[in-house]
Design an enzyme around this catalytic site. Structure first.
Site, PDB file in Angstrom:
ATOM      1  N   VAL A 225       4.854 -11.759   4.758  1.00 60.31           N
ATOM      2  CA  VAL A 225       4.269 -11.984   3.429  1.00 60.31           C
ATOM      3  C   VAL A 225       5.328 -12.598   2.507  1.00 60.31           C
ATOM      4  O   VAL A 225       5.084 -13.566   1.798  1.00 60.31           O
ATOM      5  CB  VAL A 225       3.737 -10.643   2.842  1.00 60.31           C
ATOM      6  CG1 VAL A 225       3.455 -10.754   1.364  1.00 60.31           C
ATOM      7  CG2 VAL A 225       2.486 -10.200   3.592  1.00 60.31           C
ATOM      8  N   GLY A 226       6.519 -12.046   2.564  1.00 59.48           N
ATOM      9  CA  GLY A 226       7.592 -12.503   1.683  1.00 59.48           C
ATOM     10  C   GLY A 226       8.053 -13.921   2.007  1.00 59.48           C
ATOM     11  O   GLY A 226       8.350 -14.712   1.115  1.00 59.48           O
TER      12      GLY A 226
ATOM     13  N   CYS B 295       9.504   1.558   3.196  1.00 58.45           N
ATOM     14  CA  CYS B 295      10.368   0.469   3.664  1.00 58.45           C
ATOM     15  C   CYS B 295      11.764   1.010   3.927  1.00 58.45           C
ATOM     16  O   CYS B 295      12.565   0.378   4.604  1.00 58.45           O
ATOM     17  CB  CYS B 295      10.370  -0.702   2.701  1.00 58.45           C
ATOM     18  SG  CYS B 295      10.640  -0.207   1.048  1.00 58.45           S
TER      19      CYS B 295
ATOM     20  N   GLU C 123      11.219  -7.805  -1.865  1.00 55.14           N
ATOM     21  CA  GLU C 123      11.568  -6.480  -1.358  1.00 55.14           C
ATOM     22  C   GLU C 123      10.734  -6.308  -0.091  1.00 55.14           C
ATOM     23  O   GLU C 123       9.591  -5.880  -0.141  1.00 55.14           O
ATOM     24  CB  GLU C 123      11.214  -5.460  -2.449  1.00 55.14           C
ATOM     25  CG  GLU C 123      12.148  -4.307  -2.469  1.00 55.14           C
ATOM     26  CD  GLU C 123      11.678  -3.242  -1.538  1.00 55.14           C
ATOM     27  OE1 GLU C 123      12.114  -3.275  -0.374  1.00 55.14           O
ATOM     28  OE2 GLU C 123      10.865  -2.431  -1.954  1.00 55.14           O
ATOM     29  N   LEU C 124      11.345  -6.723   1.036  1.00 59.01           N
ATOM     30  CA  LEU C 124      10.568  -6.860   2.270  1.00 59.01           C
ATOM     31  C   LEU C 124      10.989  -5.797   3.292  1.00 59.01           C
ATOM     32  O   LEU C 124      11.434  -4.735   2.922  1.00 59.01           O
ATOM     33  CB  LEU C 124      10.726  -8.296   2.792  1.00 59.01           C
ATOM     34  CG  LEU C 124      10.543  -9.373   1.707  1.00 59.01           C
ATOM     35  CD1 LEU C 124      10.818 -10.755   2.248  1.00 59.01           C
ATOM     36  CD2 LEU C 124       9.138  -9.301   1.095  1.00 59.01           C
TER      37      LEU C 124
ATOM     38  N   GLY D 233      14.312   7.664  -0.045  1.00 54.91           N
ATOM     39  CA  GLY D 233      14.371   8.524  -1.230  1.00 54.91           C
ATOM     40  C   GLY D 233      15.458   8.134  -2.210  1.00 54.91           C
ATOM     41  O   GLY D 233      16.127   8.990  -2.800  1.00 54.91           O
ATOM     42  N   ALA D 234      15.638   6.830  -2.409  1.00 52.69           N
ATOM     43  CA  ALA D 234      16.635   6.373  -3.382  1.00 52.69           C
ATOM     44  C   ALA D 234      16.240   6.780  -4.797  1.00 52.69           C
ATOM     45  O   ALA D 234      15.054   6.881  -5.125  1.00 52.69           O
ATOM     46  CB  ALA D 234      16.767   4.858  -3.297  1.00 52.69           C
TER      47      ALA D 234
ATOM     48  N   LYS E 228      -1.113  -7.447  -8.950  1.00 53.99           N
ATOM     49  CA  LYS E 228      -2.068  -7.502  -7.843  1.00 53.99           C
ATOM     50  C   LYS E 228      -1.679  -6.409  -6.851  1.00 53.99           C
ATOM     51  O   LYS E 228      -0.727  -6.554  -6.089  1.00 53.99           O
ATOM     52  CB  LYS E 228      -2.029  -8.865  -7.130  1.00 53.99           C
ATOM     53  CG  LYS E 228      -3.135  -8.984  -6.096  1.00 53.99           C
ATOM     54  CD  LYS E 228      -2.903 -10.076  -5.082  1.00 53.99           C
ATOM     55  CE  LYS E 228      -2.668  -9.587  -3.678  1.00 53.99           C
ATOM     56  NZ  LYS E 228      -3.498  -8.499  -3.164  1.00 53.99           N
TER      57      LYS E 228
ATOM     58  N   PHE F  65       0.805  -1.224   0.000  1.00 53.78           N
ATOM     59  CA  PHE F  65       0.000   0.000   0.000  1.00 53.78           C
ATOM     60  C   PHE F  65       0.839   1.275   0.000  1.00 53.78           C
ATOM     61  O   PHE F  65       0.381   2.318  -0.441  1.00 53.78           O
ATOM     62  CB  PHE F  65      -0.941   0.007   1.226  1.00 53.78           C
ATOM     63  CG  PHE F  65      -0.243   0.378   2.507  1.00 53.78           C
ATOM     64  CD1 PHE F  65      -0.057   1.711   2.853  1.00 53.78           C
ATOM     65  CD2 PHE F  65       0.262  -0.589   3.362  1.00 53.78           C
ATOM     66  CE1 PHE F  65       0.604   2.061   4.032  1.00 53.78           C
ATOM     67  CE2 PHE F  65       0.926  -0.255   4.535  1.00 53.78           C
ATOM     68  CZ  PHE F  65       1.097   1.077   4.861  1.00 53.78           C
TER      69      PHE F  65
ATOM     70  N   SER G 114       5.628  -7.099   3.770  1.00 51.10           N
ATOM     71  CA  SER G 114       6.276  -7.406   5.038  1.00 51.10           C
ATOM     72  C   SER G 114       7.118  -8.673   4.900  1.00 51.10           C
ATOM     73  O   SER G 114       6.958  -9.459   3.956  1.00 51.10           O
ATOM     74  CB  SER G 114       5.217  -7.627   6.114  1.00 51.10           C
ATOM     75  OG  SER G 114       4.508  -8.813   5.818  1.00 51.10           O
TER      76      SER G 114
HETATM   77  C1  UN1 Z   1       9.199   1.397  -0.588  1.00 46.37           C
HETATM   78  O1  UN1 Z   1       9.059   1.981   0.484  1.00 46.37           O
HETATM   79  O2  UN1 Z   1       8.656   0.279  -0.790  1.00 46.37           O
HETATM   80  O3  UN1 Z   1      13.836   4.921  -1.608  1.00 46.37           O
HETATM   81  C2  UN1 Z   1       9.914   1.969  -1.744  1.00 46.37           C
HETATM   82  C3  UN1 Z   1      12.687   5.300  -1.375  1.00 46.37           C
HETATM   83  C4  UN1 Z   1      11.696   5.274  -2.512  1.00 46.37           C
HETATM   84  C5  UN1 Z   1      11.114   3.913  -2.682  1.00 46.37           C
HETATM   85  C6  UN1 Z   1      10.624   3.260  -1.440  1.00 46.37           C
HETATM   86  N1  UN1 Z   1      12.380   5.659  -3.721  1.00 46.37           N
HETATM   87  O4  UN1 Z   1      12.319   5.710  -0.281  1.00 46.37           O
END
Ligand code: UN1
Length: 510
Positions: free
Chosen positions: A244-245, A296, A262-263, A459-460, A183, A159, A241
């Site tokens: 889930v992964g 994340c 990507e957890l 913020g990558a 999904k 989400f 999470s």
């Molecule tokens: C995420 O929180 O699933 O690096 C992705 C970042 C964003 C992407 C986050 N560019 O914070």
């Protein structure tokens, strides 16, 4: 709410699409989407059925059969056009992301910008699906490897990034010659419907086959499970999470499918005595409270040298005191709501637990009530003095809680605290000291997939590979060579001579 209309969101929406076409199932239940911003009902979505899923996958497989033969740069051209469409809808889609998910409008726009960026990246990539040429040990032999399209890629997204994470996967998959099936989280399906509507224009203009970009909105226990167990989906990309992964990875591995995981993250910033605190402060606060702590990559732990601890603590309390919390569509506000009241409960529960373990909440932690906070999803971000080994500090709580942790000695002590968690997504150090920075980035430094110097944890940029180690799952998405996961590699050896020498010098005369 003009943006709803602009994006083709109706009062009631269907739950599955193969491109331009939507299925029309209405008997599987309905999701009522309520905005965390103001607690108002936005629209509803009919859940997709098993039959819808079957239809979508069958179409996707067929579309893949055609798409894999389209030259990659031509596939890139489609992605280029979609990127142009996104530019047109940036404001509307950014607003919907903000309204349905609750992140600030700035961040909603930023998320759409990430989509645009990955489109541009993928267009370039479409001319660079390179394999290597190797030298053969045998005379008059040539050896190389090449990358072929993989199949239908399943994308299960969370989400907190309702649109960008899909685009990292779907746009790379598209240039790689794959079809994709999305999904989205059932908490933010309207964003996915909006994206599908924007896509439809590009699909129509290019007469693309139905099934190339599909959407199925259904519960994880149904649609999610079907995807995990479906041999027609050779790759499933899961963002969510760790739990889930873990489940998803097991299911997919059971059929020898591939996953990109990507957890969870438990991201920290180290502040050494040589940190430029003026620069560090906004990075810390944005990392901890941006998206209300629901990235994340959110900053969850701050590992501070004792020589500067008191100063940092004071500066943070002051900065947190100035945070404006409220409607995220109002650009004056820094922090919007959490996704729902369940997340608010998890926030409070984490604060109770950290207190029980001996931690001290030094600011924030309240649930806000009154005018503008009717949804019950707004909280005041918290700063907590804690120790790294507390059970709650070891967990990822998807909420704005920043744990302050002290270290005393050299940078190695900070790094060992830093690495002493099960997750391994993003990390940062603030220091002007070259030795400390280089140790942090070295083999004995941060154990995360992302390690930054004098930049926060979140913020990558899309150009780098995104993902992490340990319980973060090990997957990489987005930039660098992450595209390789969406293709199958084939090693080819060609003999252009007139004899048949065997490798390893084996003789076999008949
Ligand atoms: C995420 O929180 O699933 O690096 C992705 C970042 C964003 C992407 C986050 N560019 O914070």
């Amino acid at each position: 709410m003009d943006f709803l209309q602009e994006l083709g969101i109706r009062k009631k929406n269907f739950g599955a699409a193969t491109g331009i076409e939507w299925t029309e199932t209405t008997d599987q239940g309905e999701l009522n989407i309520v905005s965390p911003v103001d607690g108002r009902h936005i629209a509803s979505v009919y859940l997709a059925s098993k039959q819808d899923y079957e239809k979508v996958v069958a179409r996707a497989e067929k579309a893949f059969g055609q798409w894999r033969e389209v030259p990659a740069p031509k596939r890139g051209e489609v992605v280029r056009q979609f990127g142009l469409q996104l530019r047109k809808y940036k404001e509307a889609l950014g607003s919907l992301v903000s309204y349905e998910m609750g992140k600030s409008l700035q961040e909603g726009r930023g998320e759409v910008q990430e989509m645009i960026d990955i489109c541009d990246f993928a267009v370039g990539q479409s001319r660079q699906l390179y394999g290597s040429t190797m030298v053969s040990e045998r005379e008059q032999h040539r050896m190389y490897d090449q990358y072929h399209p993989l199949g239908v890629v399943g994308i299960i997204s969370a989400f907190n990034f309702p649109v960008a994470v899909w685009s990292w996967n779907a746009m790379l998959a598209a240039v790689c010659g794959d079809a994709s099936l999305w999904k989205p989280s059932t908490r933010v399906p309207l964003c996915a419907i909006a994206v599908q509507n924007i896509l439809a224009e590009t699909i129509r203009r290019n007469s693309l086959p139905e099934g190339l970009f599909s959407l199925v909105i259904g519960r994880g226990s149904q649609v999610g499970e079907m995807m995990l167990n479906d041999r027609r989906l050779p790759l499933i990309s899961i963002t969510g999470s760790t739990e889930v992964g873990r489940h998803g990875a097991r299911q997919v591995a059971g059929r020898f499918g591939r996953t990109i995981l990507e957890l969870g993250g438990n991201n920290a910033i180290i502040l050494t005595p040589d940190a430029d605190l003026k620069m560090a402060l906004p990075a810390i606060v944005f990392g901890a409270v941006g998206t209300a702590g629901q990235r994340c990559t959110s900053t969850r732990r701050l590992i501070i040298h004792e020589a500067i601890y008191a100063r940092v603590r004071k500066a943070l309390v002051k900065a947190y005191g100035g945070l404006r919390i409220g409607n995220p569509l109002d650009e004056r506000n820094h922090v919007g709501p959490l996704i729902d009241t369940g997340a608010v409960e998890a926030f409070q529960q984490a604060l109770r637990r950290v207190r029980q373990e001996g931690g001290r909440v030094i600011c924030g932690g309240e649930v806000l009530t009154g005018k503008g906070y009717a949804s019950g999803c707004y909280v005041r971000p918290a700063v907590v003095e804690a120790e790294n080994h507390y059970a709650i500090v070891q967990e990822e709580t998807f909420a704005p809680i920043l744990y302050l942790i002290r270290y005393r000695g050299e940078v190695d002590e900070a790094i060992s605290l830093h690495n002493d968690v099960v997750q391994g997504l993003s990390s940062a150090i603030f220091t002007e000291n070259l030795r400390e920075a280089e140790i942090f980035l070295s083999a004995v430094g941060s154990d995360c997939g992302i390690a930054n110097v004098n930049i926060g944890t979140s913020g990558a940029e899309i150009g780098g590979a995104f993902g992490g180690e340990k319980e973060t799952g090990g997957g990489r998405e987005s930039g660098s060579d992450a595209w390789k996961a969406y293709m199958r590699r084939q090693t080819n050896t060609i003999n252009y001579g007139r004899s048949l020498p065997l490798a390893q010098g084996i003789r076999f005369d008949i």
